[in-house]
Scaffold this active site. Structure first.
Site: not given
Length: 530
Positions: A124, A204, A228
């Protein structure tokens, strides 16, 4: 071959088996020379990237049938072919094939480092990765890459994993504005749900979830403050594990709150998720519970509390009902529960996060080129129109700048009460009903992505909040579909019971058998979530 660590062997027990032995993304993929890579057909080894597991890949690499170089090439070519539809991968690592070649040499010498050796992993974009831009989706950090790896990336490299590249995310982990659109960032644009492309992937860790669902890497790393990992995992039909707080180092990860932030693995099955956690973990997994791999009859006598969340809609609730029926048929005892204290927890969480974000983001920005603190970051967004192309606000930033410091007695009392109530909500429910875990829906069916509207106004964090605030583990596994859109089931357990939760999750995954490859449909029919 080196002796595998006890953490790796514990994770293998959880898994049930051990193997033998945006424009920017396109430009960077071209720079790597992906278009010039030879065609790699893994079917001759019986490898289907959608379904193959890490132990199966390691068996093939151990006997010389498959190389990490061939596997990495296959994933790079798949990124080139599939990612334009979903926009999940920001950039690939130009050293990926060199990393794979080094793994191949270790395999030939019989000197592998464990089950992740030679396995391609995507990271990420809020996790520092040496030599690769790490931006949290913001143009403010797009000038130069960090000088060093985050601690968890160092652990992955030590385990022999191939760092394949970086994934898009909701900018600043969905903590910039009141009305955000999950999966959008100024750096990467909008990430799309691979099952239905006009639907949202949740956030996210949007890019990590979508990349795994679309088989663009074997595993990916996401992060979570509250929801998330487990929400995008559920929304895209994959497995996501939010570890117990402190199990994975947050050093070098762009923060929201040290009191809740954690990185965690995302994969297409629980086996790969557990093995990846063993590489990420800062402590011996033998301390995270009593791991017993799933076997026939594993669910018999297990008591699971079902926490239904009616606001997520009748279609989602119907998936939970069908899941409960399947688990009962396997011998599990399903008990309907309602977790207490949720209203007070919701009241306390956001104000605490505002104070913590101001403290933690200032400390992080001081280590990078670009804005040096939150005030400069706010000014940057005001002066750069590209940061406002999907949504204009930065209300969370502005509120955090004005929030009381973390030395303030009122803040400290609020955070202490928040943590206590979150832990009590889980501990008391599990004790009263003698539960092995608590299950709840991870997500509703995905809504259409619309920058003008923002995300649909569901309290998406409701099922993730107790474990997130308590620092306890949670795990999302595929549970079913509503009109082509995945719905996940989240399991929560007690503190540092990660291995036990993964064992249960593997058994639940096997019984529900709900994973399916995405079809990349452009749209689906009308829905109350549109």
């Amino acid at each position: 071959m080196r002796k595998w660590s006890s953490a790796t062997l514990i994770a293998a027990l959880v898994a049930g088996s051990v193997g033998a032995g945006a424009p920017v993304p396109r430009a960077e993929a071209a720079a790597l020379g992906v278009a010039d890579l030879p065609s790699t057909d893994l079917s001759r080894w019986g490898v289907d990237l959608d379904t193959v597991t890490i132990p199966e890949l390691q068996r093939l690499m151990s006997d010389g049938s498959l190389t990490s170089s061939a596997l990495t090439t296959a994933y790079l070519r798949r990124i080139k072919a599939i990612d334009p539809k979903v926009n999940a991968v920001l950039r690939t690592d130009p050293t990926a094939l060199r990393q794979a070649a080094a793994s191949d040499a270790r395999h030939r010498r019989g000197d592998t480092r464990g089950p992740l050796d030679g396995i391609p992993v995507l990271i990420k974009d809020n996790i520092n990765t040496r030599g690769l831009l790490t931006t949290a989706g913001s143009l403010a950090l797009a000038g130069s890459p960090p000088d060093s790896d985050a601690a968890l990336v160092t652990r992955l490299r030590t385990a022999g994993a191939v760092i394949l590249g970086k994934t898009n995310m909701s900018e600043w982990a969905d903590f910039r504005a009141d009305d955000t659109t999950s999966g959008w960032s100024a750096v990467g644009g909008q990430t799309n749900n691979p099952h239905v492309l006009d639907r949202n992937p949740c956030g996210s860790s949007s890019g990590s979830a979508v990349a795994v669902a679309a088989s663009l890497a074997q595993v990916a790393i996401g992060t979570e403050t509250d929801g998330s990992i487990v929400c995008p995992a559920g929304m895209t039909g994959v497995v996501g594990h939010k570890p117990s707080l402190g199990l994975v180092s947050q050093d070098g990860v762009i923060p929201i709150s040290a009191e809740q932030d954690t990185a965690g693995p995302m994969a297409r099955n629980v086996t790969d998720t557990a093995l990846t956690l063993s590489a990420l973990s800062d402590r011996d997994s033998s301390r995270t519970g009593d791991p017993v791999g799933p076997h026939p009859g594993f669910l018999r006598g297990k008591r699971i509390g079902l926490w239904r969340l009616p606001p997520l809609g009748p279609e989602t609730d119907a998936v939970m009902t069908r899941s409960a029926k399947k688990l009962r048929a396997a011998g599990a005892e399903i008990v309907e529960v309602t977790l207490p204290y949720q209203k007070r927890i919701d009241e306390l969480e956001y104000p605490a996060l505002l104070s913590e974000f101001h403290r933690d983001i200032d400390a992080y920005l001081a280590t990078r080129n670009g804005p040096r603190d939150l005030a400069e970051l706010i000014a940057f967004n005001r002066s750069h129109p590209a940061e406002r192309t999907c949504f204009a606000g930065q209300e969370a930033f502005e509120q955090a700048l004005a929030a009381p410091p973390t030395t303030d007695p009122e803040y400290r009392a609020g955070r202490a009460e928040l943590k206590k109530l979150a832990r009590r909500s889980i501990d008391e429910t599990m004790a009263v009903h003698r539960l092995d875990a608590i299950a709840s829906p991870a997500n509703p069916p995905a809504w259409t992505t619309d920058c003008a509207r923002g995300d649909v106004d569901f309290d998406l964090a409701a099922s993730s909040t107790p474990a997130a605030v308590a620092g306890y583990p949670s795990l999302s596994v595929p549970a079913g579909f509503v009109n082509e859109l995945p719905v996940g089931l989240t399991l929560m357990g007690g503190g540092h019971q990660d291995a036990r939760l993964l064992s249960l999750g593997a058994a639940v995954e096997d019984r529900l058998h709900a994973w399916r490859a995405p079809r990349y449909l452009p749209s689906v029919g009308p829905s109350d979530l549109r």
